[in-house]
Design a protein around this motif. Sequence first.
Motif, PDB file in Angstrom:
ATOM      1  N   UNK A 106      48.466  32.777  29.052  1.00 35.69           N
ATOM      2  CA  UNK A 106      47.650  33.079  27.876  1.00 35.69           C
ATOM      3  C   UNK A 106      48.494  32.957  26.620  1.00 35.69           C
ATOM      4  N   UNK A 107      47.828  33.062  25.476  1.00 33.83           N
ATOM      5  CA  UNK A 107      48.513  32.986  24.187  1.00 33.83           C
ATOM      6  C   UNK A 107      49.534  34.112  24.058  1.00 33.83           C
ATOM      7  N   UNK A 108      50.640  33.803  23.396  1.00 33.47           N
ATOM      8  CA  UNK A 108      51.665  34.835  23.155  1.00 33.47           C
ATOM      9  C   UNK A 108      51.131  35.912  22.215  1.00 33.47           C
ATOM     10  N   UNK A 109      50.003  35.599  21.521  1.00 29.75           N
ATOM     11  CA  UNK A 109      49.397  36.587  20.617  1.00 29.75           C
ATOM     12  C   UNK A 109      48.404  37.505  21.325  1.00 29.75           C
ATOM     13  N   UNK A 110      48.095  37.219  22.588  1.00 28.71           N
ATOM     14  CA  UNK A 110      47.174  38.098  23.325  1.00 28.71           C
ATOM     15  C   UNK A 110      47.822  39.471  23.474  1.00 28.71           C
ATOM     16  N   UNK A 111      47.001  40.497  23.421  1.00 28.83           N
ATOM     17  CA  UNK A 111      47.527  41.860  23.517  1.00 28.83           C
ATOM     18  C   UNK A 111      47.201  42.452  24.891  1.00 28.83           C
ATOM     19  N   UNK A 112      47.897  43.553  25.174  1.00 27.95           N
ATOM     20  CA  UNK A 112      47.699  44.237  26.460  1.00 27.95           C
ATOM     21  C   UNK A 112      46.217  44.579  26.655  1.00 27.95           C
ATOM     22  N   UNK A 113      45.541  44.984  25.558  1.00 27.62           N
ATOM     23  CA  UNK A 113      44.126  45.349  25.671  1.00 27.62           C
ATOM     24  C   UNK A 113      43.267  44.152  26.073  1.00 27.62           C
ATOM     25  N   UNK A 114      43.631  42.953  25.609  1.00 29.38           N
ATOM     26  CA  UNK A 114      42.877  41.763  26.009  1.00 29.38           C
ATOM     27  C   UNK A 114      43.040  41.501  27.505  1.00 29.38           C
ATOM     28  N   UNK A 115      44.274  41.660  27.946  1.00 28.81           N
ATOM     29  CA  UNK A 115      44.573  41.445  29.361  1.00 28.81           C
ATOM     30  C   UNK A 115      43.794  42.448  30.221  1.00 28.81           C
ATOM     31  N   UNK A 116      43.766  43.690  29.753  1.00 32.86           N
ATOM     32  CA  UNK A 116      43.020  44.722  30.488  1.00 32.86           C
ATOM     33  C   UNK A 116      41.536  44.364  30.573  1.00 32.86           C
ATOM     34  N   UNK A 117      41.020  43.873  29.446  1.00 27.65           N
ATOM     35  CA  UNK A 117      39.594  43.530  29.392  1.00 27.65           C
ATOM     36  C   UNK A 117      39.272  42.410  30.388  1.00 27.65           C
ATOM     37  N   UNK A 118      40.134  41.422  30.418  1.00 23.16           N
ATOM     38  CA  UNK A 118      39.909  40.290  31.314  1.00 23.16           C
ATOM     39  C   UNK A 118      40.019  40.730  32.780  1.00 23.16           C
ATOM     40  N   UNK A 119      40.972  41.587  33.022  1.00 20.94           N
ATOM     41  CA  UNK A 119      41.159  42.111  34.385  1.00 20.94           C
ATOM     42  C   UNK A 119      39.924  42.889  34.850  1.00 20.94           C
ATOM     43  N   UNK A 120      39.374  43.681  33.933  1.00 26.06           N
ATOM     44  CA  UNK A 120      38.168  44.451  34.253  1.00 26.06           C
ATOM     45  C   UNK A 120      37.044  43.517  34.661  1.00 26.06           C
ATOM     46  N   UNK A 121      36.924  42.429  33.901  1.00 29.87           N
ATOM     47  CA  UNK A 121      35.862  41.469  34.188  1.00 29.87           C
ATOM     48  C   UNK A 121      36.090  40.810  35.542  1.00 29.87           C
ATOM     49  N   UNK A 122      37.328  40.432  35.782  1.00 28.73           N
ATOM     50  CA  UNK A 122      37.659  39.761  37.047  1.00 28.73           C
ATOM     51  C   UNK A 122      37.418  40.653  38.254  1.00 28.73           C
ATOM     52  N   UNK A 123      37.756  41.924  38.095  1.00 25.99           N
ATOM     53  CA  UNK A 123      37.714  42.840  39.241  1.00 25.99           C
ATOM     54  C   UNK A 123      36.460  43.717  39.242  1.00 25.99           C
ATOM     55  N   UNK A 124      35.597  43.488  38.256  1.00 24.44           N
ATOM     56  CA  UNK A 124      34.352  44.263  38.128  1.00 24.44           C
ATOM     57  C   UNK A 124      34.598  45.768  38.146  1.00 24.44           C
ATOM     58  N   UNK A 125      35.486  46.209  37.286  1.00 28.13           N
ATOM     59  CA  UNK A 125      35.732  47.648  37.145  1.00 28.13           C
ATOM     60  C   UNK A 125      35.632  48.005  35.656  1.00 28.13           C
ATOM     61  N   UNK A 126      35.623  49.300  35.376  1.00 28.63           N
ATOM     62  CA  UNK A 126      35.538  49.708  33.974  1.00 28.63           C
ATOM     63  C   UNK A 126      36.928  49.698  33.322  1.00 28.63           C
ATOM     64  N   UNK A 127      36.914  49.528  31.999  1.00 31.61           N
ATOM     65  CA  UNK A 127      38.184  49.385  31.287  1.00 31.61           C
ATOM     66  C   UNK A 127      39.099  50.599  31.479  1.00 31.61           C
ATOM     67  N   UNK A 128      38.469  51.746  31.518  1.00 31.52           N
ATOM     68  CA  UNK A 128      39.275  52.966  31.638  1.00 31.52           C
ATOM     69  C   UNK A 128      39.983  53.059  32.994  1.00 31.52           C
ATOM     70  N   UNK A 129      39.552  52.251  33.947  1.00 32.89           N
ATOM     71  CA  UNK A 129      40.166  52.308  35.276  1.00 32.89           C
ATOM     72  C   UNK A 129      41.450  51.476  35.370  1.00 32.89           C
ATOM     73  N   UNK A 130      41.606  50.561  34.427  1.00 35.95           N
ATOM     74  CA  UNK A 130      42.747  49.637  34.524  1.00 35.95           C
ATOM     75  C   UNK A 130      43.896  50.073  33.619  1.00 35.95           C
ATOM     76  N   UNK A 131      45.065  50.112  34.189  1.00 33.35           N
ATOM     77  CA  UNK A 131      46.252  50.427  33.399  1.00 33.35           C
ATOM     78  C   UNK A 131      47.297  49.337  33.635  1.00 33.35           C
TER      79      UNK A 131
END
Lengths: 110, 131
Positions: free
Chosen positions: A44-69
Amino acid sequence: FDHSKAHFYRYDEQVSLCLERQSSSSSSGKDKSKLTLQQKFVRCSARAEVRHLRRVLCHRLSVEKSQVQMLFNNESLPDHMTMKQLWLSHWFGKAQPLVLHYTIKDKRTR
Amino acid sequence: PDEEEEEQREVFEFEFSDRPLLPCYNIQVSLSQGPRNWLLLSDVLKRLKMSARTFRATYTNIEVATIAEAEFYKQASLSQLFSSPDELEGFLPDSKELLDLVEISSELVALLGSSLECLDDSWDPVATARS
């Protein structure tokens, strides 16, 4: 040249990551495989932030954002840290990919 | 294509793969455009187990750019992300040989078996699973 598109994230320097799941002992076998990325190498872009990564992970794994750290060396990463900051502060001089861990908290224990 | 570009403005793209990703280089190959992200054609061919001739004949719409190895090395070595001594080990800083590059695109990503996840400013995934 045409400067109007120069700011696009897709033209940024890219970082190469490997996202490993740090599993909790409580997850059952079925949950474990469902909540683990099958495609764990990420670019991903070097400008992507941890929160973006978390959001994408949530989508991939079908979980809520608060569940991913997101973690590096067992330490939780701040949401607004960019991949470039992360790289320079934790991975400078090392070869790609940067290895990050993620945990999926059980919904019921929130 | 202009509309497509416009739509992709400010969209974060995440490429997911089950295999280690090929090295990607942020390089300006011509003065008429800014830096773009490229893979070495030789890396792509190795991964696809394909000859250069078959690749060029099959994927006629994928443009192959060339750059002198010395210029490639000069630009790539400026990146703080290539700080490991091993990363550019195989390249010769003074070589006049030409390197073939292919720009990362959704088509190339799919070809390599990866999938794309896009995130817009409203945090919504906007397009997925192109593999």
